[in-house]
Each structure stands twice: as C-alpha cells, then as structure tokens.
Design a protein around this motif. Structure first.
Motif, short mmCIF file in Angstrom:
data_model
loop_
_atom_site.label_atom_id
_atom_site.label_comp_id
_atom_site.label_asym_id
_atom_site.label_seq_id
_atom_site.Cartn_x
_atom_site.Cartn_y
_atom_site.Cartn_z
N ALA A 98 0.81 -1.21 0.00
CA ALA A 98 0.00 0.00 0.00
C ALA A 98 0.85 1.27 0.00
N GLY A 246 -2.17 -5.00 -1.40
CA GLY A 246 -1.95 -3.68 -0.80
C GLY A 246 -1.73 -2.62 -1.86
N LEU A 249 -5.01 -1.65 -3.50
CA LEU A 249 -5.78 -0.74 -2.64
C LEU A 249 -5.32 0.70 -2.84
N LYS A 250 -4.01 0.87 -2.99
CA LYS A 250 -3.46 2.21 -3.15
C LYS A 250 -3.80 2.80 -4.52
N CYS A 252 -6.05 1.85 -6.95
CA CYS A 252 -7.39 1.87 -7.54
C CYS A 252 -8.12 3.18 -7.26
N VAL A 255 -10.76 3.08 -2.50
CA VAL A 255 -10.80 2.54 -1.13
C VAL A 255 -9.72 3.22 -0.30
N ASP A 256 -9.76 4.54 -0.26
CA ASP A 256 -8.73 5.29 0.47
C ASP A 256 -8.67 4.90 1.95
N LEU A 258 -9.26 1.97 3.32
CA LEU A 258 -8.53 0.71 3.46
C LEU A 258 -7.05 0.90 3.19
N SER A 259 -6.72 1.68 2.16
CA SER A 259 -5.33 1.93 1.83
C SER A 259 -4.62 2.67 2.97
#
Length: 384
Positions: A98, A246, A249-250, A252, A255-256, A258-259
């Motif tokens: 991430a 991870g 997540l960063k 995409c 999903v800030d 989650l990142s």
C-alpha cells in the motif's frame, strides 16, 4: 519455615540470583545486546521502527524466572499467533504494498533484471552455508537452514522471517536480527562496494527522465503480477499476493480508507508485535552459539554479493543496451526500500552534482522486493 529460610527462598526468586546462577551470564549478554539494538535505533537511526521492539523483546526474553518468552508467556503467545503462523510478515507485505509506487519499474521494465541480479547473494549464501556445515563440525546447517540464512541477502526482513518461520524456526531470532541489522547498515556497507566496482565516469552517468505512467497501468500491474505468480510459482503467492493486494488498494483510488489503514494503523500495530515476537527468540540459550556467528557472517556475505550482483549486471547491460544505465542503481536491487535507492542517489551525487538517481533506483529497489519474495517461494518449494 523460619525467617532465614524465607529470605533464602526470596533470594532464589530474584533476578540477581538468576544472573549469578549457571548460565546467567548469557542472559546478561543478551540483555546488553538488546540495549545495543535500542541504542543503534535511537542514536544512529538504524531501522528504529523494528530495532526498538526487537531489542526490548530480547531484554524481556532474558529476564530470569519471568517466563515471558516461554509457554504461557505473552511473548510466546504473540510469537505463535503471528510468526509461527506466518501471519505478521504477510500483513507487513500488505502495508508495504500500500506504500509502494511501482511506477518507476513500469516506466523502465529492464530495471527488474537488476532486482533479480541482486538476489544472487541468496543462492550463493545457501551454498556457502552448506559448505560451512561440511567443514566446521560445530555447525550443522541442513538445506532448510541454509535456505533460511541465504534469504538474508535479499535485505527484506519480513521475507526472511516468513521463510525462517516455515523452514528453520529455531534460527529465527538470529536470522531476523541479522536481516534487519544489515538493512539498517545499508548506508555503511553498500557505498564501498559500489565505488570498488565502478569508475568515476560510470558513477557520473546521467539517465533519461522516466516516462509518465498512467493510472490504468498502475492498476493492471498488481493484477498481472499476481496472475503470473499463480501460473508460475504458487508457493510465492502468500507474500506476492498480499504485496499486490496492498498496492491495488493504493492505486485503484476508490478505497482510500482501506489503503490508509494498511499504510498506517495496521502496519504500525503489526510492526510492534512482530518486533517483540522476534525479540523473544533472542533467549541466551538459543542465540549465543557458534551457529549464530556463522549466520551473521553468512548474512553479511549474502548482502555484499547481492549488492555486487546488481552493480555488475548494470555494467553488463551498458555493454548491450543503447540507453546507458548508471551502475549505481544496480545496488538498489536489494529490497531495503527506500534506503538502498537513497544510497544509490547519494553516491551518484558525489560524482555528479546534477545526477539525480533516486527515481531510477526505485525501479530495481521495488523489483528487489518482488525478487526476494520469488526467491523465498522457490526455496520454500524446493526445501519444504
């Protein structure tokens, strides 16, 4: 029981009595080692996020009669919950993914070869560990131990812990401390090797600015890497899968929360628990052995060979490729992110004040993370 016997019983339960008993000197030595690790982290800034928990865990593990690292103790519970199970290194890789930008690697894919070349130290040291066991009777490394020691050359602490926990749990403390110590000593160990293997002219080579990498490329990259790993080396998918998850997540962008959690709260909590658990394996009876000295020396050799491998391949690529590569970025192929890339940049600036290599060095640096995970998967498949 009279008062004298009561005082005798109380005395036998004190830490001072434990230190004075047979073998107690070893606990004192390891407590001193723990204090040295903490001092290096605070005073010198060497990997403080991990050396402080590891050092403190080592101190706790060597307190006589406390039983903190033995069955029922809280460090024992943390170790078996997170390291023996392999969970903590995987969560660390999630957080690292991430925080990682694979853009420099995508922009210049051939730098992935430098990350691969830097893994040479892993396999050279595996052979060295087996030879050491053959010619030094007091050392008895088998193929699993040799594989776990060799992974130190990747300069990737979580990978070293993950592999050692699977193949050689008894050597975990020595391997983890060696791996993180050499990661912390990157600014000291690498520059002399880099200068020895390159000329002033090579160190002054300026590289072209990297192209812009689109968001779509950054999203496709982790998925593509995971698919290749599934098809070619499934045993590496735990580490690479979490790294790529991870990173997705960063990149995409949807999903800030989650990142940010993976980059901050999660990795911070796991780092504390991981460090304490590793420190619990620094008990004197397991650490103060000739095998530990062998691991430290072999780990240093692995790290030096890995550094040299990346630099030498970069020099070879300059003979074969039109676009020149500054050989210094090859040293960043060890996966000490981002410290190894910073060292490459620093040494480059010494030879050419206008030579900014940091982003170029990040390509082999993040490739080294992938390379060490792939090497761990290969060793796990061969030695399990």
């Amino acid at each position: 029981m009279n008062i004298i016997e009561s005082f005798k019983s109380l005395w036998t339960e004190t830490g001072l009595a434990g230190f004075l008993a047979a073998g107690g000197w070893g606990n004192l030595v390891m407590i001193f080692v723990g204090l040295v690790l903490i001092w290096l982290a605070i005073k010198k800034g060497f990997e403080p996020l991990l050396l402080i928990p590891i050092g403190f865990g080592g101190i706790l593990a060597n307190i006589p009669f406390a039983g903190i690292a033995h069955e029922g103790g809280f460090l024992y519970i943390i170790y078996h919950m997170g390291i023996a199970s392999g969970l903590f290194p995987l969560l660390i890789f999630l957080g690292v993914g991430a925080m990682t930008d694979f853009g420099p690697l995508i922009a210049n894919p051939k730098t992935a070869l430098l990350g691969a070349a830097a893994q040479l130290g892993i396999f050279a040291t595996l052979i060295g560990a087996l030879l050491l066991s053959k010619y030094v009777p007091a050392i008895g490394f088998d193929i699993k131990d040799a594989a776990s020691i060799g992974i130190i050359g990747g300069a990737d602490g979580p990978t070293a812990i993950f592999l050692a926990s699977k193949l050689s749990p008894d050597l975990l403390g020595s391997i983890a401390v060696a791996a993180y110590s050499y990661m912390a000593l990157v600014p000291i160990i690498q520059p002399p090797i880099m200068r020895l293997l390159t000329t002033p002219e090579e160190r002054a080579i300026e590289m072209k600015q990297l192209r812009h990498v689109s968001k779509a490329e950054k999203i496709v990259f982790p998925i593509m890497v995971l698919v290749l790993c599934i098809l070619l080396l499934p045993s590496a998918t735990p580490l690479i899968g979490m790294l790529m998850f991870g990173n997705l997540l960063k990149e995409c962008g949807v999903v800030d929360r989650l990142s940010n959690t993976a980059q901050n709260e999660l990795i911070n909590i796991v780092t504390i628990l991981l460090g304490l658990a590793v420190g619990s394996k620094l008990a004197a009876e397991k650490f103060l052995t000739l095998e530990t000295l062998g691991i430290v020396l072999l780990g240093l050799g692995a790290f030096c060979i890995g550094t040299a491998g990346g630099v030498l391949l970069a020099k070879l690529m300059n003979k074969l490729c039109k676009d020149q590569i500054n050989p210094l970025i090859g040293s960043a192929g060890v996966s000490a992110v981002p410290m190894a890339a910073r060292v490459s940049n620093k040494v480059g600036l010494e030879s050419n004040p206008h030579n900014f290599l940091l982003m170029h060095a990040m390509g082999p640096n993040v490739a080294g993370v992938l390379g060490s995970a792939v090497a761990a998967g290969v060793l796990l498949a061969l030695c399990r």
